[in-house]
Each structure stands twice: as C-alpha cells, then as structure tokens.
Design an enzyme around this catalytic site. Structure first.
Site, mmCIF file in Angstrom:
data_model
loop_
_atom_site.group_PDB
_atom_site.id
_atom_site.type_symbol
_atom_site.label_atom_id
_atom_site.label_comp_id
_atom_site.label_asym_id
_atom_site.label_seq_id
_atom_site.Cartn_x
_atom_site.Cartn_y
_atom_site.Cartn_z
ATOM 1 N N GLY A 66 0.926 -1.127 -0.079
ATOM 2 C CA GLY A 66 0.018 -0.094 0.097
ATOM 3 C C GLY A 66 0.960 1.135 0.128
ATOM 4 O O GLY A 66 1.902 1.258 0.587
ATOM 5 N N GLY A 68 -0.601 4.754 -0.080
ATOM 6 C CA GLY A 68 -1.252 5.934 -0.232
ATOM 7 C C GLY A 68 -0.491 7.031 0.810
ATOM 8 O O GLY A 68 0.564 7.070 0.879
ATOM 9 N N ASN A 69 -1.356 7.892 1.395
ATOM 10 C CA ASN A 69 -0.569 8.909 2.373
ATOM 11 C C ASN A 69 0.247 8.219 3.085
ATOM 12 O O ASN A 69 1.228 8.647 3.762
ATOM 13 C CB ASN A 69 -1.972 9.694 2.775
ATOM 14 C CG ASN A 69 -1.442 11.024 3.243
ATOM 15 O OD1 ASN A 69 -1.883 11.365 4.434
ATOM 16 N ND2 ASN A 69 -0.438 11.896 2.691
ATOM 17 N N LYS A 264 -12.707 5.372 15.965
ATOM 18 C CA LYS A 264 -12.392 6.883 16.155
ATOM 19 C C LYS A 264 -12.986 7.477 15.033
ATOM 20 O O LYS A 264 -12.906 8.784 14.875
ATOM 21 C CB LYS A 264 -10.875 7.304 16.572
ATOM 22 C CG LYS A 264 -9.915 6.766 15.646
ATOM 23 C CD LYS A 264 -9.421 7.648 14.680
ATOM 24 C CE LYS A 264 -8.613 7.023 13.403
ATOM 25 N NZ LYS A 264 -7.847 8.127 12.890
#
Ligand SMILES: NC(=O)c1ccc[n+]([C@@H]2O[C@H](COP(=O)([O-])OP(=O)(O)OC[C@H]3O[C@@H](n4cnc5c(N)ncnc54)[C@H](O)[C@@H]3O)[C@@H](O)[C@H]2O)c1
EC number: 1.1.1.8
Length: 402
Positions: A66, A68-69, A264
């Site tokens: 992965g 992403g960010n 959360k």
C-alpha cells in the site's frame, strides 16, 4: 545407567570446541525476561549498538503493501530503519506495492523509482533510495518475511487474493488498516482477516498519526498491538518503525488497538458534523467523551481480549480520537458535508486528491453489525452518524438523544 555416566563425564575436545557456539545459540533462543514490554523494547533498541553475534541469523525482509498517504509515510520510516537495523533487516531494498496509475502521462511507479517521491499521495517528501515501487503485488511480497499492510480497507480482499500462495515461510504481518469487516452479526478486525487468509500471525499498529505530520517528523506516538505470547513480533515491528520523532509503544492487544483505530473515525465524522454546524468546543468535547465511551463499551461487549488500558494509556486510544476529531480527512469532509450539502463521494473526490474516506464506511459497517445484534440503542452516537451520513437525517439532530 549409561546416560547418567555420560552426563558426568568431561566433554570430548570436539564437543568442548563447539560449547561457546552452543551457548551463544541458547542465549539467542532463550525467551526474554518477564519484564514490561517497554523495558524489553528499550533493551532491543540498544542491542543494535552491541557487538553483533557471530551467528548468521536470517534477516527479515520487509514489504510494504500500500502506498497512499500513510503507506508512503510509513515506507519512508521503514526504508530508513532497515538501514539503521541492518543486523535484523535486509536493508538494500524495501519493496513498496503501488496500485499503478498514470500521472501526467507517466507511471506512478516510474516516478517514485526515479524521483523517490510519491507525487500523488505524499508530495514533496522524499523516500529513501532503497524503497522500490512495484506494481505487481505478488512480486512485491516475494520472499518477504515482514509484511506491512497499509491500504484503504476496501482494497484488502483483492490484495489478499493476489498475495495468497506467495508468502514466504515464517512470514509475519502487521495491519495499519482502519475499519472493521462485518458479515451479518459477525465482526472481525483486519488483522484477523489477514491472519486467517494467509495463515500467518498479524499484529496491528494504530495511533495519533496524521500521515503528513509523521512524514514531516513532528513528534508523534503510536501503538503496536501484538498477539498473545508474540512479544518478539511486537519488538520487531517496533524496530522497523520507531524513530526519535515517532515513538512506538507495545501492548498485547491487537483487537483493542485495531478497534480504537476503526471507531475513532466514526467519532471524527461526528466532530466534523458538529464543526459544520458551528457548535463550538463544548459540543466537540462532549462528542469525544461520548465517542470514547461508546468505543470502549463496543470493544468490551463484542471482543473478549481487549485491554482496558488501551483506551486511556495508549496513543491508539484517546490520543488518536482527539487528533482525528481536531484534524484529518474524516472530520474535514464531514464539516464540508454540512456546509456545502454535497454528498460524501463528491467531497472525497474534490477534497482528498485520491485519498479514501474511512469513517462513513465504518459507520455503516458498525450500524449493520449492531442492528444484526439488536444493540443499536446502546450506541446512540454511532447510530446518529450513520443516519445523518447515509439515511438523509438532518445533521442538526446530531446531539438529540445523546
Ligand atoms: N493518512 C493518514 O493520515 C492515516 C493515518 C493512519 C492510518 N491511516 C489508515 O491507513 C490505511 C491506508 O491509508 P493511506 O492514507 O495510506 O491511503 P489513501 O487514503 O491515501 O488511499 C489511497 C490508496 O489507495 C490506492 N488505490 C486506489 N484505488 C485502488 C484500487 N482500485 N485498488 C487498490 N488500491 C487502490 C491508491 O493507489 C493509494 O495507494 C487506511 O486504512 C487509513 O485509514 C491513514
């Protein structure tokens, strides 16, 4: 009789010559002292400064799945730490699986491998040269013994399809993925999904970690939850991720760490709705308190092994909830949902530059699960977020009945 006489006889010269090596092997294999995880962790971290053993232990080979960010921010740290701990990790190359896409006519993998920057998901912040972008997921995990799963949860099933059968013997994994996997009245964390599918042990990492801030080396803390009797794996992950600016604490609680990280995001959506309504700090604090309480009750009601200290003493608990209610993509888009009236899929496209929303999907998963268990009434904040985001309920009913 012969065994007792041989046990008291002096070892032969040949045996004597290998005794020091046997002692070293025994010391290496001995279980750690029963001290706290933190002490163990410190011991492990300082051990890299001691003379290295003459034993040629196989090094762990890391793969990051992965990009992403958060995936890119964590790949940056891992790329640096495998070099720092090259006694433990294969340091020359850290494969980073990249879902291929074209940026201005160029492949993202080519851009990353030439500029060492993930221009789409973590612009301006260089990765170390040993991080190598690979578009083929099976090739990225080939031979890897330390698999780091860090992708939006909606893509995990397909990734696991491609990885199954390509995992090295003795591999272990860690999940940085937020969310829950719900099927009717069944619920699982994604560490369980990975563990079951690949047949390998899976820890979890979660904490107050907005990716861009971690990448900029602003001081942050995180929590690694490891499985029962798997402190050694917790220590390995700590070695891979800890830096002076990114403190990693350990707890034997994969469920609690993962669930706090998932839930959360639902609370952060509520905080964003409250911001969009202009309700101010008292309301947002009330949402955080109620959200933490519902999170704790949910964990303790549906998961047997969650540790109560995860909620207040670990970054994965209250600290992550606070940071997500103050900053982060879920809060931000929920605020815009109220102020612009645009649907979430449009806001995701317009505001997040390819990053994915998690909170609204988790709100739906949690709603479906609680409905199947006939327990919606016990979780009014989670339920309210679902109805506002997915069911057309007016946002200004957010605090009614809390
Ligand atoms: N960003 C953060 O600050 C942060 C912090 C902590 C945890 N997390 C969690 O980490 C996980 C990964 O988040 P992220 O920020 O790295 O990702 P992101 O939201 O930036 O997601 C985009 C990623 O999805 C990939 N993608 C897009 N379409 C795809 C497809 N069809 N198939 C496969 N992949 C596809 C993209 O290539 C990219 O790597 C999430 O669960 C997130 O909640 C994020």
């Amino acid at each position: 009789m012969s065994s007792s006489s041989s046990s008291t006889a002096a070892p032969s010269p040949a045996i004597q010559s290998i005794l020091p090596r046997l002692a070293a092997v025994r010391a290496h294999l001995a279980p750690p002292n029963p001290t706290t995880a933190r002490n163990l962790a410190s011991a492990a971290l300082t051990s890299s400064t001691k003379p290295t053993s003459t034993i040629n232990m196989a090094k762990d080979k890391v793969a990051i799945i992965g990009s992403g960010n958060w995936g890119s921010a964590i790949a940056r740290i891992a790329g640096q730490n495998v070099v720092k701990h090259s006694d433990v990790f294969e340091s020359s190359r850290v494969p980073l699986w990249v879902f291929e896409e074209m940026i201005d006519g160029k492949k993202l993998t080519d851009i990353i491998n030439t500029t060492h920057i993930n221009v789409k998901y973590l612009p301006d912040i260089p990765l170390s040269d040993n991080v190598v972008a690979i578009p083929d997921i099976a090739k990225a995990v080939e031979g890897a013994t330390a698999l780091v799963f860090v992708m939006p949860h909606q893509f995990l099933a397909k990734a696991l399809d491609a990885i199954e059968g390509h995992v090295a013997p003795g591999a272990k994994a860690i999940s940085l993925i937020k969310g829950v996997d719900v099927h009717g009245s069944d619920i699982h964390i994604f560490a369980d999904v990975i563990e079951k599918r690949l047949g390998i042990s899976c820890s979890a990492l979660s904490g107050a970690n907005i990716a861009s801030e971690v990448a900029l080396e602003r001081f942050s803390e995180t929590t690694v939850g490891y499985r029962k009797d798997k402190e050694d794996e917790g220590l390995l992950w700590q070695k891979l991720f800890e830096t002076p600016k990114f403190r990693v604490q350990l707890i034997e609680d994969v469920d609690g760490v993962s669930l706090c990280g998932a839930l959360k995001n639902v609370v952060a959506v509520a905080a964003g709705l409250s911001d969009g309504l202009g309700y101010g700090n008292n309301t947002k604090s009330a949402i955080m308190r109620i959200g933490l309480l519902e999170t704790k009750n949910f964990c303790l009601e549906f998961f047997n092994d969650v540790k109560p200290e995860t909620f207040l003493q670990e970054s994965a608990g209250v600290a992550d909830l606070i940071t997500s209610c103050l900053g982060g993509r879920n809060r931000k888009t929920a605020e815009a949902f109220v102020t612009t009236g645009k649907p979430f899929d449009v806001l995701e496209r317009e505001m997040l530059g390819g990053q994915k929303l998690q909170g609204i999907h988790t709100a739906m998963d949690v709603h479906n699960f609680l409905k199947a268990r006939n327990r919606l009434g016990a979780y009014p904040l989670f339920d309210k977020v679902y109805h506002i985001c997915w069911d057309g309920l007016a946002a200004d009913t957010l605090t009614d009945g809390l």
